[in-house]
Each structure stands twice: as structure tokens, then as C-alpha cells.
Design a protein around this motif. Sequence first.
Motif, PDB file in Angstrom:
ATOM      1  N   VAL A  74      77.458  56.600  17.244  1.00  0.00           N
ATOM      2  CA  VAL A  74      76.359  56.159  16.376  1.00  0.00           C
ATOM      3  C   VAL A  74      75.387  55.311  17.199  1.00  0.00           C
ATOM      4  N   VAL A  75      74.083  55.568  17.020  1.00  0.00           N
ATOM      5  CA  VAL A  75      73.074  54.798  17.753  1.00  0.00           C
ATOM      6  C   VAL A  75      73.082  53.362  17.229  1.00  0.00           C
ATOM      7  N   GLU A  76      73.247  52.415  18.157  1.00  0.00           N
ATOM      8  CA  GLU A  76      73.243  50.979  17.805  1.00  0.00           C
ATOM      9  C   GLU A  76      71.869  50.371  18.020  1.00  0.00           C
ATOM     10  N   ALA A  77      71.220  50.767  19.119  1.00  0.00           N
ATOM     11  CA  ALA A  77      69.916  50.185  19.466  1.00  0.00           C
ATOM     12  C   ALA A  77      69.157  51.189  20.308  1.00  0.00           C
ATOM     13  N   VAL A  78      67.819  51.120  20.261  1.00  0.00           N
ATOM     14  CA  VAL A  78      67.015  52.036  21.087  1.00  0.00           C
ATOM     15  C   VAL A  78      66.026  51.234  21.920  1.00  0.00           C
ATOM     16  N   GLY A  79      65.662  51.770  23.098  1.00  0.00           N
ATOM     17  CA  GLY A  79      64.668  51.136  23.968  1.00  0.00           C
ATOM     18  C   GLY A  79      63.277  51.250  23.350  1.00  0.00           C
ATOM     19  N   SER A  80      62.342  50.471  23.900  1.00  0.00           N
ATOM     20  CA  SER A  80      61.002  50.355  23.299  1.00  0.00           C
ATOM     21  C   SER A  80      60.229  51.685  23.270  1.00  0.00           C
ATOM     22  N   GLN A  81      60.543  52.618  24.178  1.00  0.00           N
ATOM     23  CA  GLN A  81      59.796  53.884  24.252  1.00  0.00           C
ATOM     24  C   GLN A  81      60.469  55.024  23.471  1.00  0.00           C
ATOM     25  N   VAL A  82      61.612  54.769  22.849  1.00  0.00           N
ATOM     26  CA  VAL A  82      62.354  55.864  22.194  1.00  0.00           C
ATOM     27  C   VAL A  82      61.840  56.066  20.770  1.00  0.00           C
ATOM     28  N   THR A  83      61.374  57.304  20.499  1.00  0.00           N
ATOM     29  CA  THR A  83      60.842  57.597  19.161  1.00  0.00           C
ATOM     30  C   THR A  83      61.674  58.667  18.438  1.00  0.00           C
ATOM     31  N   THR A  84      62.560  59.338  19.194  1.00  0.00           N
ATOM     32  CA  THR A  84      63.285  60.485  18.627  1.00  0.00           C
ATOM     33  C   THR A  84      64.552  60.080  17.885  1.00  0.00           C
ATOM     34  N   LEU A  85      65.112  58.921  18.187  1.00  0.00           N
ATOM     35  CA  LEU A  85      66.360  58.476  17.551  1.00  0.00           C
ATOM     36  C   LEU A  85      66.194  57.049  17.072  1.00  0.00           C
ATOM     37  N   LYS A  86      67.008  56.683  16.063  1.00  0.00           N
ATOM     38  CA  LYS A  86      66.933  55.307  15.551  1.00  0.00           C
ATOM     39  C   LYS A  86      68.346  54.785  15.270  1.00  0.00           C
ATOM     40  N   PRO A  87      68.502  53.478  15.169  1.00  0.00           N
ATOM     41  CA  PRO A  87      69.824  52.929  14.881  1.00  0.00           C
ATOM     42  C   PRO A  87      70.416  53.570  13.628  1.00  0.00           C
ATOM     43  N   GLY A  88      71.697  53.881  13.681  1.00  0.00           N
ATOM     44  CA  GLY A  88      72.382  54.507  12.545  1.00  0.00           C
ATOM     45  C   GLY A  88      72.497  56.015  12.693  1.00  0.00           C
ATOM     46  N   ASP A  89      71.685  56.643  13.570  1.00  0.00           N
ATOM     47  CA  ASP A  89      71.783  58.101  13.763  1.00  0.00           C
ATOM     48  C   ASP A  89      73.140  58.465  14.376  1.00  0.00           C
ATOM     49  N   GLU A  90      73.724  59.544  13.866  1.00  0.00           N
ATOM     50  CA  GLU A  90      74.998  60.044  14.426  1.00  0.00           C
ATOM     51  C   GLU A  90      74.654  61.123  15.445  1.00  0.00           C
ATOM     52  N   VAL A  91      75.102  60.939  16.672  1.00  0.00           N
ATOM     53  CA  VAL A  91      74.637  61.810  17.762  1.00  0.00           C
ATOM     54  C   VAL A  91      75.797  62.276  18.637  1.00  0.00           C
ATOM     55  N   PHE A  92      75.506  63.288  19.458  1.00  0.00           N
ATOM     56  CA  PHE A  92      76.436  63.659  20.531  1.00  0.00           C
ATOM     57  C   PHE A  92      75.628  64.039  21.762  1.00  0.00           C
ATOM     58  N   GLY A  93      76.252  63.857  22.927  1.00  0.00           N
ATOM     59  CA  GLY A  93      75.529  64.154  24.160  1.00  0.00           C
ATOM     60  C   GLY A  93      76.323  63.717  25.381  1.00  0.00           C
ATOM     61  N   TRP A  94      75.623  63.649  26.520  1.00  0.00           N
ATOM     62  CA  TRP A  94      76.336  63.392  27.780  1.00  0.00           C
ATOM     63  C   TRP A  94      75.773  62.144  28.465  1.00  0.00           C
ATOM     64  N   CYS A  95      76.622  61.465  29.203  1.00  0.00           N
ATOM     65  CA  CYS A  95      76.238  60.175  29.795  1.00  0.00           C
ATOM     66  C   CYS A  95      77.135  59.884  30.991  1.00  0.00           C
ATOM     67  N   LYS A  96      76.873  58.747  31.618  1.00  0.00           N
ATOM     68  CA  LYS A  96      77.795  58.255  32.661  1.00  0.00           C
ATOM     69  C   LYS A  96      78.660  57.174  32.030  1.00  0.00           C
ATOM     70  N   GLY A  97      79.935  57.121  32.378  1.00  0.00           N
ATOM     71  CA  GLY A  97      80.805  56.061  31.860  1.00  0.00           C
ATOM     72  C   GLY A  97      81.125  56.210  30.390  1.00  0.00           C
ATOM     73  N   GLY A  98      81.405  57.451  29.968  1.00  0.00           N
ATOM     74  CA  GLY A  98      81.631  57.731  28.545  1.00  0.00           C
ATOM     75  C   GLY A  98      82.970  57.241  27.996  1.00  0.00           C
ATOM     76  N   LEU A  99      83.877  56.836  28.887  1.00  0.00           N
ATOM     77  CA  LEU A  99      85.167  56.322  28.401  1.00  0.00           C
ATOM     78  C   LEU A  99      85.021  54.815  28.197  1.00  0.00           C
ATOM     79  N   ALA A 100      84.274  54.464  27.167  1.00  0.00           N
ATOM     80  CA  ALA A 100      83.943  53.059  26.899  1.00  0.00           C
ATOM     81  C   ALA A 100      83.562  52.931  25.435  1.00  0.00           C
ATOM     82  N   GLU A 101      83.644  51.697  24.926  1.00  0.00           N
ATOM     83  CA  GLU A 101      83.310  51.495  23.510  1.00  0.00           C
ATOM     84  C   GLU A 101      81.812  51.685  23.249  1.00  0.00           C
ATOM     85  N   TYR A 102      80.992  51.422  24.253  1.00  0.00           N
ATOM     86  CA  TYR A 102      79.542  51.649  24.130  1.00  0.00           C
ATOM     87  C   TYR A 102      79.047  52.369  25.367  1.00  0.00           C
TER      88      TYR A 102
END
Length: 318
Positions: A74-102
Motif C-alpha cells: 500500500v502506498v504510504e507517501a509519494v514524492g512531490s513530482q508523483v501524480t499517478t499514485l496516492k497514499p492508500g493505493d494498493e499496488v504491485f511492482g518491482w524495486c530494490k530491497g523488497g524484503l523489507a517492511e517498507y
Amino acid sequence: MKAIIQENYGDTNVLSLQDILTPTPKENEVLIRTNATSLHIGDWLIMKGKPFVLRMMMGLAKPKQRPGSDVAGVVEAVGSQVTTLKPGDEVFGWCKGGLAEYVCEDATHFIRKPKNVTFQQAASSITSAVTALHAVRDQAKIQPGQKVLVNGASGGVGPFAVQLAKIFGAEVAGVCSTRNTELVSSIGATRVFDYTKEDFTQSGQQYDFILDVAGSRTLSEYKRVLKPGGKVIPIGGPPKMSRVLGLHLRAMFSSYQSAPFVSYPNHEDLKLLGEWMEQEALTPVIDKVYPLHDTPNAFAYLGTGHARAKVVIVPSTP
Ligand SMILES: NC(=O)c1ccc[n+]([C@@H]2O[C@H](COP(=O)([O-])OP(=O)(O)OC[C@H]3O[C@@H](n4cnc5c(N)ncnc54)[C@H](OP(=O)(O)O)[C@@H]3O)[C@@H](O)[C@H]2O)c1
């Protein structure tokens, strides 16, 4: 926050649960509270640091980044330039360091999770699913009515390959061991070969494509069951450089096999997979679920090479 740290290359004892600072999103990033992370074979290879050439990219002595890539949350916070997602959105995707609480990652790496799919299923449908999609759509370019065999149909990639080949209109056969035959027929394979009891290369059947996830047979054996003009699409197999070079060489000199390829997730393909999941044309299959603190055991299970579909990790309960 709690996160898995990899101190070195080696066995599962190089992975440990530690407390680290929760990251803050940069202007193009989102902060996600992780509900599920799925493992794929790349996570295992990075833990092992094998093949050695991988260390050129990942770090010579130890990996430069924390492990885990495929997440849903779930999105907790977004950077100042992010317009496509907002806090509370349920999402899936890929990242670095995904074995973490955030996790904190570029917002373009995430898409909204279909409502009918769980976080665990969504996290399972990233690297393995995209790899299967690239094999079916881009490498084989499967057409309706073609006959396809998936060798290694029950692991991380195989069930996606079976289902996606069907979505593209193929008639699909799958190869796996006894305990997984029911699973492979339940996801749409019309013929399932139990490799412990029968040899599909002696079956007399003929296929337009063999999607080779297991890499368990030779090209001459595969040729016996390829239609004229048919092809082997190598997806996996033992991660040895000599074998990969051999596959590249064979692709140059034989019309029966294409070159090996490497797949990475991308936004457009995740969107497509999300649409198929929403339409219930594609159903991710989950084998075992481990709490974050038990990550080393999850890796050990994945490393057996006989996980049934996807292995998922969820945050530990406090
Ligand atoms: N090209 C890429 O970008 C990319 C991306 C991801 C993965 N891969 C590669 O794909 C391969 C498989 O990944 P995965 O996540 O699906 O692995 P996995 O979860 O370990 O699955 C292995 C599959 O192979 C089957 N198998 C094992 N021995 C077999 C045999 N002798 N004959 C036929 N099938 C056999 C297993 O079935 P049973 O359990 O029933 O034995 C299982 O279905 C790996 O080599 C990986 O490197 C490539």
C-alpha cells in the motif's frame, strides 16, 4: 523498519533480519508498506553470487543492494513530482530491497493491484510472469492453434508460461514431476507429462514450440518432438556460463533453437498482466508463505528447484 540484509555471497546464512531506517521518497518515488514479496530464481542466484559474472553487476565482494525485488503493498507517501499514485493505493511492482517492511522506488515501477487479486498473488506476478510473457509473446510469437510444450511447467515461471500460451490461443502440454501434475492440468495444460514416469521426447506428439524452463534435455532430443519449422525457446536451466554460451552458439547455427534471453519487469507488461488477472484469464499460484524473519528458509526451499509455483514472504507479526 525490519529488513533482510545480505552481508556476503553464499548460503542462506548470509541473510539476516535487521533494523534499518525507513526510507523517505525522493521527488519521483513512492514509499510502499510491503504486504507481500515473492522470490524468484534471480534472488537465489544473487544470494549465491553465481554465476560469478553476476558479481560484475551486483558487486564483487558482496551485493551493493539489499535482496528482494517483487513486491505488493500500500502506498504510504509519494514524492512531490508523483501524480499517478496516492497514499492508500494498493499496488504491485518491482524495486530494490523488497524484503523489507517498507520500500522506496520510482513510481513508474508500480501499478494498481487488481481488486480480485490478493497482495500475495500480485507480488507473485512480476519477474516470473514477465519472463513467461516475453517467451510466449516476443520470443515464440505464439499464434492461435499452435501446439506448445512447457518443459518445467510447475515452478516459478512454468505456470505463467502455460496460462499465457493459452491466452495467446495455443494448445498446451506441460512437463513436471508426479506431485505437480494435477496443478499443471488445473491451469489449462491439456496433456501433462510426469517426467519421472514418461519421456515426452518419445511421445510421438509434435509441437510448434518447446518453452524450455527446466533445460533438462538436449536439442537432439527436443528435435524429435518439434514440427518442421518448430523451435525451442530456452528460458532456464543450470546457470552455467558454458551452457549459456553453448545455447548462443546453437542459436547461431541451428534453426531449431532461439538464443537465450534475459527478462526484466516493465510498466506496460505489468499493466497487461494486471488486466489478465482482473479478467481471471491469469491466476497466480502460490506454494508456501513465510514470515520475513524466516526468509533464509524460504530461500532454501526455492533453491531445491522443486517449489510448486511461487514462494512468498510477508512481514513478520510483531
Ligand atoms: N530468462 C530470464 O530472464 C529468466 C527469468 C526467470 C527465470 N529464468 C530461469 O528459468 C528457470 C526456472 O525458473 P523457475 O523460477 O521456474 O524455477 P523453479 O521454480 O525451480 O522451477 C523449476 C521447474 O522445472 C521442473 N523440473 C525440474 N527437473 C525437471 C526435469 N528433469 N524435467 C522437466 N522439468 C523439470 C520443476 O518441476 P518439479 O518441481 O515437478 O520437478 C519445476 O516445474 C531458471 O533456470 C531461471 O534461471 C530465466
